[in-house]
Design a protein around this motif. Structure first.
Motif: not given
Length: 87
Positions: A14-39
């Motif tokens: 799974s994945f989702s962008f925040n309100h201004d698309s500066s962050l994207i979050g991803g949900g992984l098969l192992d239960g981990t959530i990763k957040i990435f920033e666009f810079k």
């Protein structure tokens, strides 16, 4: 998707962008959530999410007007997270 920019061998479900698309979050098969920033036109991993799920993260959605998001998992738990609080 994100796998090409990380060393993760675990699939994203799974994945989702925040309100201004500066962050994207991803949900992984192992239960981990990763957040990435666009810079500066680069995707940078933000490792400040504590692993709380014990199953695959099938649902991840940012709130419309904040940097909070909700995650849902195969472990039958849902959590609300706040990027502002770093947890």
């Amino acid at each position: 998707m994100i796998n090409s920019d990380t060393n993760s061998k675990v699939p994203y479900l799974s994945f989702s962008f925040n309100h201004d698309s500066s962050l994207i979050g991803g949900g992984l098969l192992d239960g981990t959530i990763k957040i990435f920033e666009f810079k500066n036109e680069k995707l940078i991993e933000n490792n400040n999410i504590e692993k709380k799920h014990n199953g695959a993260v099938y649902c991840l959605e940012f709130m419309k007007c904040s940097n909070q998001f909700i995650s849902g998992s195969a472990d039958k738990n849902a959590f609300i997270w706040s990027m502002d609080d770093k947890n």
